[in-house]
Design a protein around this motif. Structure first.
Motif, PDB file in Angstrom:
ATOM      1  N   ASP A 313       0.858  -1.181   0.000  1.00 59.88           N
ATOM      2  CA  ASP A 313       0.000   0.000   0.000  1.00 59.88           C
ATOM      3  C   ASP A 313       0.898   1.236   0.000  1.00 59.88           C
ATOM      4  N   PRO A 314       0.804   2.098  -1.016  1.00 63.94           N
ATOM      5  CA  PRO A 314       1.684   3.274  -1.075  1.00 63.94           C
ATOM      6  C   PRO A 314       1.446   4.250   0.073  1.00 63.94           C
ATOM      7  N   HIS A 315       0.297   4.112   0.755  1.00 61.54           N
ATOM      8  CA  HIS A 315      -0.021   5.033   1.852  1.00 61.54           C
ATOM      9  C   HIS A 315       0.303   4.435   3.225  1.00 61.54           C
ATOM     10  N   LEU A 316       0.942   3.271   3.227  1.00 64.71           N
ATOM     11  CA  LEU A 316       1.189   2.573   4.497  1.00 64.71           C
ATOM     12  C   LEU A 316       2.031   3.414   5.453  1.00 64.71           C
ATOM     13  N   GLN A 317       3.165   3.922   4.983  1.00 61.88           N
ATOM     14  CA  GLN A 317       4.034   4.686   5.873  1.00 61.88           C
ATOM     15  C   GLN A 317       3.383   5.990   6.326  1.00 61.88           C
ATOM     16  N   GLU A 318       2.553   6.547   5.448  1.00 64.80           N
ATOM     17  CA  GLU A 318       1.829   7.767   5.817  1.00 64.80           C
ATOM     18  C   GLU A 318       0.846   7.470   6.965  1.00 64.80           C
ATOM     19  N   GLN A 319       0.147   6.330   6.863  1.00 65.33           N
ATOM     20  CA  GLN A 319      -0.776   5.936   7.931  1.00 65.33           C
ATOM     21  C   GLN A 319      -0.022   5.702   9.243  1.00 65.33           C
ATOM     22  N   LEU A 321       2.856   6.963  10.225  1.00 64.38           N
ATOM     23  CA  LEU A 321       3.330   8.216  10.791  1.00 64.38           C
ATOM     24  C   LEU A 321       2.184   9.010  11.417  1.00 64.38           C
ATOM     25  N   ARG A 322       1.015   8.959  10.777  1.00 71.42           N
ATOM     26  CA  ARG A 322      -0.145   9.665  11.331  1.00 71.42           C
ATOM     27  C   ARG A 322      -0.538   9.085  12.695  1.00 71.42           C
ATOM     28  N   HIS A 323      -0.527   7.761  12.801  1.00 72.55           N
ATOM     29  CA  HIS A 323      -0.846   7.125  14.090  1.00 72.55           C
ATOM     30  C   HIS A 323       0.160   7.540  15.157  1.00 72.55           C
ATOM     31  N   LEU A 324       1.431   7.622  14.767  1.00 75.97           N
ATOM     32  CA  LEU A 324       2.457   7.989  15.742  1.00 75.97           C
ATOM     33  C   LEU A 324       2.296   9.430  16.197  1.00 75.97           C
ATOM     34  N   ARG A 325       2.050  10.336  15.246  1.00 75.75           N
ATOM     35  CA  ARG A 325       1.917  11.762  15.584  1.00 75.75           C
ATOM     36  C   ARG A 325       0.697  12.020  16.460  1.00 75.75           C
ATOM     37  N   ASN A 326      -0.352  11.233  16.226  1.00 72.69           N
ATOM     38  CA  ASN A 326      -1.587  11.402  17.004  1.00 72.69           C
ATOM     39  C   ASN A 326      -1.586  10.560  18.281  1.00 72.69           C
ATOM     40  N   ASN A 327      -0.412   9.943  18.548  1.00 79.26           N
ATOM     41  CA  ASN A 327      -0.285   9.087  19.736  1.00 79.26           C
ATOM     42  C   ASN A 327      -1.289   7.936  19.733  1.00 79.26           C
ATOM     43  N   GLN A 328      -1.641   7.450  18.524  1.00 78.30           N
ATOM     44  CA  GLN A 328      -2.563   6.317  18.390  1.00 78.30           C
ATOM     45  C   GLN A 328      -1.728   5.025  18.271  1.00 78.30           C
ATOM     46  N   LEU A 329      -1.062   4.694  19.357  1.00 72.33           N
ATOM     47  CA  LEU A 329      -0.111   3.586  19.293  1.00 72.33           C
ATOM     48  C   LEU A 329      -0.810   2.235  19.166  1.00 72.33           C
ATOM     49  N   ASP A 330      -2.014   2.106  19.706  1.00 73.15           N
ATOM     50  CA  ASP A 330      -2.764   0.859  19.507  1.00 73.15           C
ATOM     51  C   ASP A 330      -3.074   0.651  18.033  1.00 73.15           C
ATOM     52  N   ALA A 332      -1.289   1.887  15.587  1.00 72.95           N
ATOM     53  CA  ALA A 332       0.000   1.603  14.934  1.00 72.95           C
ATOM     54  C   ALA A 332       0.351   0.124  15.078  1.00 72.95           C
ATOM     55  N   ILE A 333       0.117  -0.428  16.258  1.00 73.89           N
ATOM     56  CA  ILE A 333       0.398  -1.848  16.494  1.00 73.89           C
ATOM     57  C   ILE A 333      -0.509  -2.715  15.633  1.00 73.89           C
ATOM     58  N   ARG A 334      -1.782  -2.341  15.554  1.00 77.48           N
ATOM     59  CA  ARG A 334      -2.727  -3.104  14.728  1.00 77.48           C
ATOM     60  C   ARG A 334      -2.304  -3.067  13.254  1.00 77.48           C
ATOM     61  N   LEU A 335      -1.810  -1.926  12.796  1.00 75.42           N
ATOM     62  CA  LEU A 335      -1.360  -1.795  11.411  1.00 75.42           C
ATOM     63  C   LEU A 335      -0.216  -2.770  11.112  1.00 75.42           C
ATOM     64  N   ILE A 336       0.726  -2.887  12.043  1.00 72.98           N
ATOM     65  CA  ILE A 336       1.865  -3.796  11.856  1.00 72.98           C
ATOM     66  C   ILE A 336       1.390  -5.241  11.812  1.00 72.98           C
ATOM     67  N   ARG A 337       0.497  -5.600  12.693  1.00 70.02           N
ATOM     68  CA  ARG A 337       0.031  -6.984  12.740  1.00 70.02           C
ATOM     69  C   ARG A 337      -0.740  -7.357  11.468  1.00 70.02           C
ATOM     70  N   GLN A 338      -1.506  -6.437  10.947  1.00 68.10           N
ATOM     71  CA  GLN A 338      -2.222  -6.688   9.690  1.00 68.10           C
ATOM     72  C   GLN A 338      -1.230  -6.854   8.535  1.00 68.10           C
ATOM     73  N   TRP A 362      10.670   1.855  11.512  1.00 67.42           N
ATOM     74  CA  TRP A 362      11.364   2.003  12.788  1.00 67.42           C
ATOM     75  C   TRP A 362      12.013   3.383  12.911  1.00 67.42           C
ATOM     76  N   ILE A 363      12.598   3.890  11.806  1.00 64.68           N
ATOM     77  CA  ILE A 363      13.198   5.230  11.824  1.00 64.68           C
ATOM     78  C   ILE A 363      12.149   6.268  12.211  1.00 64.68           C
ATOM     79  N   GLN A 364      10.958   6.142  11.610  1.00 69.44           N
ATOM     80  CA  GLN A 364       9.888   7.097  11.932  1.00 69.44           C
ATOM     81  C   GLN A 364       9.478   6.978  13.398  1.00 69.44           C
ATOM     82  N   LEU A 365       9.414   5.750  13.885  1.00 71.25           N
ATOM     83  CA  LEU A 365       9.054   5.536  15.283  1.00 71.25           C
ATOM     84  C   LEU A 365      10.129   6.089  16.208  1.00 71.25           C
ATOM     85  N   TYR A 366      11.377   5.871  15.852  1.00 69.82           N
ATOM     86  CA  TYR A 366      12.481   6.266  16.711  1.00 69.82           C
ATOM     87  C   TYR A 366      12.581   7.786  16.828  1.00 69.82           C
ATOM     88  N   GLN A 367      12.364   8.472  15.721  1.00 76.85           N
ATOM     89  CA  GLN A 367      12.597   9.913  15.715  1.00 76.85           C
ATOM     90  C   GLN A 367      11.360  10.720  16.108  1.00 76.85           C
TER      91      GLN A 367
END
Length: 523
Positions: A313-319, A321-330, A332-338, A362-367
């Motif tokens: 999905d070309p929008h995967l990394q955008e999604q 990053l959006r979850h991370l910025r909005n502190n929607q970590l649950d 973000a985790i669901r996205l990885i598992r899918q 991981w770079i996006q998560l780390y920074q």
């Protein structure tokens, strides 16, 4: 273990030698008797003597005839002649037969002892040389067999077909040249410190598989492609042996997993010609890459199914990053598992693409969230602390676990739980400081965190590095022990195997050497 056979038709001579020569003291552990050359030859089949002490003149078969026969069946056997006749012709024959010595009758037990002691020493010397030569021949045979296996897969050297056939039929190899063949690609999970040398003994499990298949009538030939990758060529007893092959390989892979030696085996399609094995190898090699998706302790079989490649999905990394910025970590985790679930359904997706994607996530998560949380990050263009560790992971499951752990660590940071984590780090250090294998990596592993995160969090919360805190705890332990124990014992008890290093460290931390500190403690 040196064995000796006494051969003499005179019972008295034979019994005297058997009973009164101190064989064991001379290095002989087993002695048997024969009354003539024919009986001696028959006994030699089962007894296999290393030394034969034989009379020359005997009925049915004399000593010279016996020696000629023994030279054919036991070429390494040492022969000593006994004779009451100082006959020049006998001596000439003994020399031609490479006899070790020639003793005249009546026998002198002291002389017998001297000769036997000498021949035992010579035999042991020869045995060492024979063992060296045997090992060299075995090593050469193993190397050649491996080269042939790799060549038959279409890799590297491509000798003439006639030459390959001749070498396969050699008694040291004996691999069938006609019938149905199949190639197995075998990948062992790399050990942390790697495999130093490419040799069959470095992975003894392969010999177990070789023996099992050989016992079932399969011809086997194996070779190394690179450090953890091997090929095994199997000549099948019949064209219908594929189910038996698969079952044997599955049992073997499962047992390897139970014993801690993770292995993935891919079986290519069967081919009806020796020189079509490259096709089977390509199929097996392509299949083996699926071990990234399915893990080890698996057996994969070529099935001619269409390739299954995942369309990202070309929008995967955008999604993400959006979850991370909005502190929607649950989320973000669901996205990885899918993502992982979908990738497992498409095991022909290029592995490097998947690794690169996880590295970017991981770079996006780390920074991103760490900056928002006020934590420092590396911005000088250098590789991040866990980059090499991330690149070395070998399965999709490991990548998933790594990214999920990191994501949960960020969740702890953002919810103010970092203090609790730091307390747990300090507790582990205090409890395990005496363990010389205690490292940042082992601490991080116990907390299911990455070592870079453990270092960063501990330094930000305490102002000390993990190693600085560990050293201070160990030095406090050492000060408590130093009055009652020797310096090297103290060093060992507080986690140091090198006493000199401990002494230098103690002086740096405390201001005195351990000996000086002990003196100051005395009243």
């Amino acid at each position: 273990m040196v064995k000796l056979l006494i051969v003499d038709d005179e019972v008295k001579t034979r019994q005297t030698l058997y009973r009164y020569v101190p064989w064991f003291d001379l290095g002989i552990v087993d002695v048997e008797q024969a009354e003539d050359g024919l009986q001696a030859l028959q006994k030699s089949v089962a007894f296999v003597p290393d030394i034969v002490l034989t009379d020359v003149r005997m009925p049915r078969m004399n000593g010279i005839e016996l020696a000629k026969e023994l030279r054919a069946v036991l070429p390494r056997c040492k022969i000593i002649f006994l004779s009451a006749y100082s006959d020049l012709e006998y001596l000439k024959t003994a020399i031609k037969l490479q006899a070790f010595d020639y003793i005249e009758k009546p026998v002198d037990l002291e002389e017998i002892g001297r000769v036997i002691k000498s021949v035992v020493a010579e035999y042991r010397k020869d045995l060492q040389q024979w063992n060296v030569e045997r090992k060299l021949r075995e090593h050469e045979r193993m190397l050649r067999a491996r080269q042939l296996a790799v060549s038959l897969c279409g890799i590297g050297e491509k000798p003439e077909p006639e030459r390959i056939v001749d070498e396969l039929l050699h008694p040291d190899i004996r691999f069938p040249t006609t019938g149905t063949f199949v190639c197995l690609s075998i990948r062992f999970e790399a050990a942390e410190d790697g495999i130093e040398e490419l040799s069959v003994p470095s992975i003894p499990e392969l010999r177990q598989l070789d023996r099992r298949l050989s016992d079932l009538g399969f011809g086997c030939l194996m070779g190394a492609i690179k450090q953890e990758s091997w090929v095994m060529l199997a000549a099948m007893p019949s064209s219908s042996s594929m189910p038996e092959l698969r079952q044997t390989v599955e049992d073997y892979a499962r047992e390897c997993g139970n014993n801690g030696a993770n292995v993935c085996i891919a079986i290519g399609g069967p081919v009806g010609d020796l020189f079509s094995l490259p096709d089977s190898y390509k199929q097996a090699s392509s299949l083996s890459k699926r071990s990234f998706y399915f893990g080890y302790a698996h057996v994969l079989t070529f099935d001619n199914e269409p390739s299954r490649v995942y369309s990202f999905d070309p929008h995967l990394q955008e999604q993400w990053l959006r979850h991370l910025r909005n502190n929607q970590l649950d989320e973000a985790i669901r996205l990885i598992r899918q993502l992982v679930s979908q990738l497992r359904q498409h095991p022909d997706t290029p592995v490097e693409q998947v690794k690169n994607l996880f590295y970017s996530l991981w770079i996006q998560l780390y920074q991103g969230p760490r900056k928002l949380a006020g934590l420092s990050v590396h911005e000088n263009g250098n590789r991040l602390p866990e980059a090499d560790a991330l690149a070395s992971l070998s399965t999709l499951e490991q990548y998933e676990e790594f990214l999920l752990r990191e994501t949960e660590s960020v969740a702890n940071e953002n919810s103010g739980k970092t203090g609790g984590v730091v307390s747990r780090i300090a507790h582990i250090i205090r409890e395990q400081a005496g363990n010389q294998n205690l490292t940042i990596n082992s601490i991080a592993s116990q907390l299911f965190l990455t070592s870079s995160y453990v270092c960063l969090l501990f330094k930000n919360e305490t102002g000390l590095t993990v190693n600085q805190y560990l050293t201070s705890v160990r030095m406090e332990m050492a000060k408590q022990l130093i009055a009652r124990h020797k310096i090297h014992e103290v060093a060992k008890r507080v986690g140091y195997t090198d006493t000199k290093y401990f002494t230098r460290l103690f002086k740096k931390e405390v201001g005195w050497t351990p000996s000086e500190y002990r003196e100051r403690l005395r009243p």
